[in-house]
Design an enzyme around this catalytic site. Structure first.
Site, PDB file in Angstrom:
ATOM      1  N   HIS A  56       0.818  -1.219   0.000  1.00 27.06           N
ATOM      2  CA  HIS A  56       0.000   0.000   0.000  1.00 27.06           C
ATOM      3  C   HIS A  56       0.856   1.276   0.000  1.00 27.06           C
ATOM      4  CE1 HIS A  56      -2.787   3.109   1.170  1.00 27.06           C
ATOM      5  NE2 HIS A  56      -2.222   3.218   2.353  1.00 27.06           N
ATOM      6  N   HIS A  80       3.914   6.915   5.404  1.00 29.60           N
ATOM      7  CA  HIS A  80       2.741   7.620   5.921  1.00 29.60           C
ATOM      8  C   HIS A  80       1.934   6.850   6.975  1.00 29.60           C
ATOM      9  CE1 HIS A  80       0.372   5.398   2.849  1.00 29.60           C
ATOM     10  NE2 HIS A  80      -0.643   5.589   3.683  1.00 29.60           N
ATOM     11  N   GLU A  84       1.064   5.745  12.662  1.00 23.44           N
ATOM     12  CA  GLU A  84      -0.268   5.334  13.064  1.00 23.44           C
ATOM     13  C   GLU A  84      -0.385   3.829  13.305  1.00 23.44           C
ATOM     14  OE1 GLU A  84      -3.594   6.811  10.876  1.00 23.44           O
ATOM     15  OE2 GLU A  84      -4.696   6.353  12.706  1.00 23.44           O
ATOM     16  N   ASP A  85       0.212   3.026  12.446  1.00 22.57           N
ATOM     17  CA  ASP A  85      -0.028   1.584  12.491  1.00 22.57           C
ATOM     18  C   ASP A  85       1.107   0.742  13.061  1.00 22.57           C
ATOM     19  OD1 ASP A  85      -2.407   2.177  11.355  1.00 22.57           O
ATOM     20  OD2 ASP A  85      -1.844   1.613   9.315  1.00 22.57           O
ATOM     21  N   ASP A 147      -3.055   8.475  -0.961  1.00 16.99           N
ATOM     22  CA  ASP A 147      -3.407   7.401  -0.032  1.00 16.99           C
ATOM     23  C   ASP A 147      -4.860   6.977  -0.270  1.00 16.99           C
ATOM     24  OD1 ASP A 147      -3.370   5.731   2.273  1.00 16.99           O
ATOM     25  OD2 ASP A 147      -4.172   7.368   3.495  1.00 16.99           O
ATOM     26  N   ASP A 267     -22.475  17.702 -23.753  1.00 18.58           N
ATOM     27  CA  ASP A 267     -21.024  17.529 -23.707  1.00 18.58           C
ATOM     28  C   ASP A 267     -20.629  16.105 -23.337  1.00 18.58           C
ATOM     29  OD1 ASP A 267     -21.992  17.741 -21.185  1.00 18.58           O
ATOM     30  OD2 ASP A 267     -20.555  19.240 -20.487  1.00 18.58           O
TER      31      ASP A 267
HETATM   32 MN    MN Z   1      -2.590   4.638   4.034  1.00 15.70          MN
END
Ligand code: MN
Length: 731
Positions: A56, A80, A84-85, A147, A267
């Site tokens: 990811h 990123h 957090e994880d 993300d 359009d």
């Molecule tokens: Mn992520």
């Protein structure tokens, strides 16, 4: 390397190749380092699909690399989710990858913690703005969007409920942000993927209808493209042409909004003409309109007037072969790049240019923003929405229930209270910010949770006007204060009139209401009450009014000579005759009890010569005649009023005095003994060494005296104490 699977290695190689293709001289060692670091941290984790989690962040970095984002951005993409994880700390990231990456990773982490589920729909716009404003570095948003894009691309393995939630959030929040930042390509993919999960049946229906139309018109589109190429070549206009089909989400929006059939979408099909200059854009438009009939009202010049997100193009819809309408978009290469990439286009690594500072790009980008702003016709839109901390003119705060309140910078809890409800503002007596008590003038900051404490029947304070920031709060406070002040003015005006009437022998009781109202009208007042108010405000003098009410009895005033040299020449009657002044008196303690007060600036005490001044709405201020403010105030002679100390009243006045003495033991004792002998109360006393002068001390005290005479006795007794050098009274 442990933790790195072959698929991860392949993905990394692709990432590195993409980076090097754009920037052959880029040093990818740090990229590798981040890849290995994150792989190790995420090692045991898998995604819901069962794949290694690390795929990811790699995909996110890949998207960013394809957008030519800089190294900070790429590293943030890889890292990123680490804070957090995984067990990773911000310090670790700072140590290994520097403060910029740390800040960006922290920013992405912060964004993912914002809980958006409970917010009311109408607040969506504020939430969008808040997100943009809370982000210190716009790269945080760009990483977040990449993300989100990958999350959507891999949404199929999630539960239906989570799919719906993520899809809705994307459509409501992330796609509009991408749009606002001008990132057309990303926005399109976010919307169509979101649509697919938000409402699968509608998505399939629209997609199918579009596909049917596209196939049916394939030949027509080919024909159009060929014609465009030939005709423009004849005019020596260099172009490339793309056939395009309107995207499912925007078709769906159009069908829903305009309640039309898919055949009426002009359009739906179109071509995009990309050329080399603005001049050739207009030339191409001419050629197109020469070849096919333009549909009236469908020509849009976004080159002359760019959209708020800086999108530029010429749009027109024409009637093509076999009655098939189609849209033509014409733009330059540069406009095309901006339309696709938006703000990311300006974040690009500048090849061969090594800026002196690392944030060279940031500065360049900032400069660009400022330039954009100058060119914008409606600068309020794009710029006010693109508010990173560089443009912090608004703050976004929450009620304890999570409602967003948008306020100007430096706004206070009072502003917050008034923006919730007028009554909340009026009754505000305190505020908690993030659960801590703060002063009412406290400046609010982004993300603050503000809780207002109220008390029934509370009233705004005049002081608030000195620090509130919103017009709304200001107006509401003024309104209440004006109403209160008017009441006081009416009362004071009425008393002034009665008093003056008594003094001049006019029987007010014999004056009819009609007479009174006639005079009021003469003064431009609608009602008698307004005239009283005007008197109370010191606009007119009571004597003037009485001379009109009883012309024979009271003579109109004549201008008099000024009493003091510095007073203006137009100063009227009050200083004229000492005799008149003597009984022209409002006692400090008397019927105007409520309406007189001793001015803070000079704090006059009984026995001192005093003078009154009719304030605007606060009653009569009583100053000492020697007060320097008096000279200035008295220019408005209409506001002057004689006052005197009421006889027989027992009261005390606080006076603050400073005694300069030798620094010796027993001094304080001697001074307080004098006060004791005089039966003077001491409110406060404080002695300390005088830092400015060697061997000397300062005694500061606040004492209660009955009058001037008593104060004089105290002061002269103190002066006789050996070692006392000087005594001053302070205000
Ligand atoms: Mn992520």
């Amino acid at each position: 390397m442990p933790g790195i699977t072959p698929e991860m290695e392949t993905a990394y190689q692709e990432l590195q190749a993409t980076v090097l293709a754009k920037r052959p001289n880029e040093d990818t060692a740090v990229l590798r380092k981040a890849f290995e670091f994150a792989s190790l941290k995420h090692a045991p984790q898998t995604r819901d699909s069962g794949e290694p989690y690390m795929l990811h962040p790699l995909a996110v970095a890949q998207t960013l690399a394809e957008m030519s984002m800089d190294m900070v951005c790429l590293l943030t993409g890889l890292l990123h989710d680490t804070i957090e994880d995984t067990e990773t700390t911000a310090e670790e990231i700072r140590k290994l990858f520097g403060p910029d990456v740390e800040r960006c990773v922290n920013g992405v982490t912060k964004l993912s913690k914002i809980n958006l589920h409970n917010r009311e729909d109408r607040q969506a716009e504020s939430v969008r703005k808040m997100l943009l404003a809370m982000v210190e570095d716009i790269r945080v948003i760009i990483v977040k969007l990449a993300d989100r894009l990958h999350n959507l691309r891999t949404l199929s393995s999630l539960s239906r409920e989570r799919q719906e939630r993520i899809a809705a959030e994307t459509i409501e929040l992330y796609a509009p942000i991408a749009h606002r930042l001008g990132m057309g390509k990303l926005r399109a993919e976010l919307e169509d993927l979101g649509f697919q999960y938000l409402d699968p049946p509608a998505y399939h229906e629209v997609t199918e209808a579009i596909e049917v139309k596209r196939q049916a018109n394939e030949q027509v589109l080919d024909e159009i493209r060929d014609t465009v190429l030939v005709k423009l070549a004849e005019e020596h206009i260099p172009v490339r042409v793309q056939a395009r089909v309107k995207r499912p989400w925007s078709v769906y929006q159009k069908l829903k909004k305009q309640r039309i059939d898919i055949d009426q979408v002009y359009d739906l099909l179109g071509v995009r003409i990309i050329t080399d200059s603005v001049k050739n854009c207009y030339a191409a438009l001419g050629v197109i309109h020469n070849e096919w009939h333009p549909i009236p009202g469908r020509i849009k010049d976004f080159i002359a007037i760019p959209r708020p997100n800086l999108y530029q193009s010429l749009h027109t819809s024409v009637m093509g072969p076999m009655g098939v309408s189609f849209e033509v978009q014409i733009r330059t290469e540069e406009m095309h790049r901006l339309a696709e990439e938006g703000i990311a286009a300006h974040w690009k690594y500048k090849e061969g240019k090594k800026g002196p500072a690392e944030d060279d790009q940031r500065i360049a980008w900032l400069r660009q923003l400022v330039e954009w702003q100058r060119e914008m016709r409606d600068p309020s839109d794009f710029m006010s929405n693109l508010k990173v901390d560089l443009y912090p003119e608004e703050v976004y705060c929450f009620t304890p229930k999570g409602r967003v309140v948008v306020l100007p910078r430096e706004a206070t809890p009072i502003d917050f209270a008034y923006s919730i409800h007028t009554d909340v503002g009026h009754c505000c007596i305190g505020a908690k910010v993030n659960n801590r008590m703060v002063p009412l003038k406290h400046g609010l900051r982004n993300g603050d949770i503000v809780e207002i404490m109220t008390q029934n029947g509370g009233q705004p304070s005049r002081d608030w006007l000195s620090f509130v920031k919103t017009t709304r709060a200001r107006n509401k406070i003024r309104h209440v204060i004006n109403a209160t002040e008017r009441e006081k003015s009416v009362e004071l005006g009425q008393k002034l009139l009665e008093r003056e009437a008594r003094r001049l022998g006019v029987a007010l009781s014999r004056i009819t209401r009609q007479q009174m109202e006639a005079v009021a009208t003469e003064y431009g007042c609608a009602k008698t009450e307004d005239l009283h108010a005007a008197l109370g405000w010191g606009k007119f003098s009571a004597r003037q009014v009485l001379s009109k009410l009883a012309p024979g009895v009271v003579e109109p005033e004549t201008p008099a000579t000024p009493a003091t040299p510095e007073a203006p020449a137009y100063q009227p009657e009050r200083d004229r005759a000492g005799a008149a002044a003597k009984d022209y008196v409002i006692q400090v303690k008397g019927i105007d009890d409520l309406l007189t007060y001793r001015a803070k600036c000079c704090n006059p005490i009984r026995g001192e010569p005093i003078v009154g001044y009719i304030t605007r709405g606060k009653g009569v201020a009583v100053h000492s005649k020697g007060c320097p403010n008096v000279q200035n105030l008295m220019y408005e002679a209409e506001r002057r009023i004689e006052v005197e100390w009421a006889r027989g009243a027992r009261e005390s006045f606080n006076v603050r005095i400073i005694v300069h003495t030798d620094d010796r033991a027993g001094m304080l004792n001697q001074l307080t003994q004098i006060l004791f002998d005089e039966e003077v109360n001491i409110r406060s006393v404080e002695a300390h060494a005088d830092e400015k002068q060697f061997d000397s001390a300062i005694v500061e005290m606040t004492v209660e005296v009955r009058d001037k005479k008593q104060l004089e006795r105290v002061v002269s007794a103190m002066r006789r104490v050996s070692g006392v050098r000087d005594i001053e009274r302070v205000h």
